[in-house]
Enzyme design. Structure first.
Site, PDB file in Angstrom:
ATOM      1  N   TYR A  71      70.612 -19.414  14.189  1.00 37.29           N
ATOM      2  CA  TYR A  71      69.212 -19.774  14.433  1.00 37.29           C
ATOM      3  C   TYR A  71      68.318 -18.558  14.209  1.00 37.29           C
ATOM      4  O   TYR A  71      67.298 -18.636  13.522  1.00 37.29           O
ATOM      5  CB  TYR A  71      69.066 -20.324  15.855  1.00 37.29           C
ATOM      6  CG  TYR A  71      67.638 -20.527  16.280  1.00 37.29           C
ATOM      7  CD1 TYR A  71      66.872 -21.545  15.724  1.00 37.29           C
ATOM      8  CD2 TYR A  71      67.051 -19.698  17.225  1.00 37.29           C
ATOM      9  CE1 TYR A  71      65.544 -21.727  16.093  1.00 37.29           C
ATOM     10  CE2 TYR A  71      65.739 -19.875  17.614  1.00 37.29           C
ATOM     11  CZ  TYR A  71      64.988 -20.887  17.044  1.00 37.29           C
ATOM     12  OH  TYR A  71      63.682 -21.052  17.416  1.00 37.29           O
ATOM     13  N   GLU A  95      60.834 -26.991  22.571  1.00 36.86           N
ATOM     14  CA  GLU A  95      60.364 -25.893  23.434  1.00 36.86           C
ATOM     15  C   GLU A  95      60.005 -26.429  24.813  1.00 36.86           C
ATOM     16  O   GLU A  95      60.288 -25.799  25.828  1.00 36.86           O
ATOM     17  CB  GLU A  95      59.171 -25.170  22.809  1.00 36.86           C
ATOM     18  CG  GLU A  95      59.503 -24.358  21.581  1.00 36.86           C
ATOM     19  CD  GLU A  95      60.373 -23.130  21.832  1.00 36.86           C
ATOM     20  OE1 GLU A  95      60.589 -22.747  23.004  1.00 36.86           O
ATOM     21  OE2 GLU A  95      60.848 -22.555  20.839  1.00 36.86           O
ATOM     22  N   TRP A 143      67.341 -21.377  25.838  1.00 41.58           N
ATOM     23  CA  TRP A 143      67.143 -21.914  24.500  1.00 41.58           C
ATOM     24  C   TRP A 143      68.488 -22.292  23.876  1.00 41.58           C
ATOM     25  O   TRP A 143      68.588 -23.261  23.135  1.00 41.58           O
ATOM     26  CB  TRP A 143      66.388 -20.913  23.627  1.00 41.58           C
ATOM     27  CG  TRP A 143      66.105 -21.439  22.264  1.00 41.58           C
ATOM     28  CD1 TRP A 143      66.570 -20.941  21.084  1.00 41.58           C
ATOM     29  CD2 TRP A 143      65.315 -22.586  21.909  1.00 41.58           C
ATOM     30  NE1 TRP A 143      66.121 -21.712  20.029  1.00 41.58           N
ATOM     31  CE2 TRP A 143      65.346 -22.726  20.505  1.00 41.58           C
ATOM     32  CE3 TRP A 143      64.587 -23.515  22.637  1.00 41.58           C
ATOM     33  CZ2 TRP A 143      64.683 -23.740  19.818  1.00 41.58           C
ATOM     34  CZ3 TRP A 143      63.928 -24.534  21.955  1.00 41.58           C
ATOM     35  CH2 TRP A 143      63.979 -24.636  20.577  1.00 41.58           C
TER      36      TRP A 143
END
Length: 190
Positions: free
Chosen positions: A17, A39, A47
């Site tokens: 990522y 988000e 995350w």
């Protein structure tokens, strides 16, 4: 060995990522909507947790098609609350539907979600030059304003910290530290 931003650690999914997506400017409405929802889903979680559930979110939310999500009703809410592949939080699921409706309204008014969101940085990514991760802010006056404007449009899970994380993810700001190999690469894509 490539030097990366400290935050991504050594998890292969996180590294991928970081290396391929984080900080790369995104202008596609569907991808911007996806990041806005993810988000918000991340609030209170890591995350990495959300990245691991990302494909499940794509399946559960019709590929982040905001037109379809905006029409979700009680059967869809029940289906999502029962889906162990995503974060099963009623407030976050309701926010996803409300944010899809808000996105459609923004597209109608501004022509695109991209046009609306990128206006906060005048269409050009902010190039930061942080030497250490401790210098990177969690919010800025720009993310404060974005948050206020989205909340006025009845979006949820769009606080200033979430908006800033969103801005980082979609390349509205380049917050790779200067010693990270991606800092210069992302900057050169502008």
């Amino acid at each position: 060995m490539k030097h990366r931003c400290e935050w991504c650690g050594t998890d292969p999914l996180y590294e991928k990522y970081h290396d391929l997506e984080w900080g790369v400017p995104v202008y596609d409405d569907q991808i911007l909507f996806e990041f806005l929802i993810l988000e918000g889903a991340q609030a209170g979680l890591s995350w990495l947790t959300i990245l691991k559930k990302r494909e499940n979110y794509r399946k559960a939310l019709d590929g982040f098609d905001c037109k379809k999500i905006a029409q979700y009703g009680d059967p869809d809410r029940k289906r999502l609350l029962a889906d162990a592949g995503i974060v099963r939080n009623r407030l976050k699921i309701d926010a996803t539907i409300r944010n899809a409706q808000g996105t459609l309204a923004i597209q109608k008014e501004f022509g695109s979600l991209s046009q609306f969101l990128w206006s906060y940085v005048d269409g050009t990514p902010i190039q930061n030059h942080w030497k250490d991760i401790s210098e990177v802010p969690v919010s800025t006056p720009i993310s404060d304003q974005m948050s206020k404007d989205l909340k006025k449009r009845e979006f949820n899970f769009v606080g200033s910290t979430i908006c800033y994380a969103f801005m980082q993810a979609v390349g509205m700001v380049n917050d790779h530290t200067v010693d990270c190999f991606r800092h210069a690469e992302v900057k050169s894509r502008i």
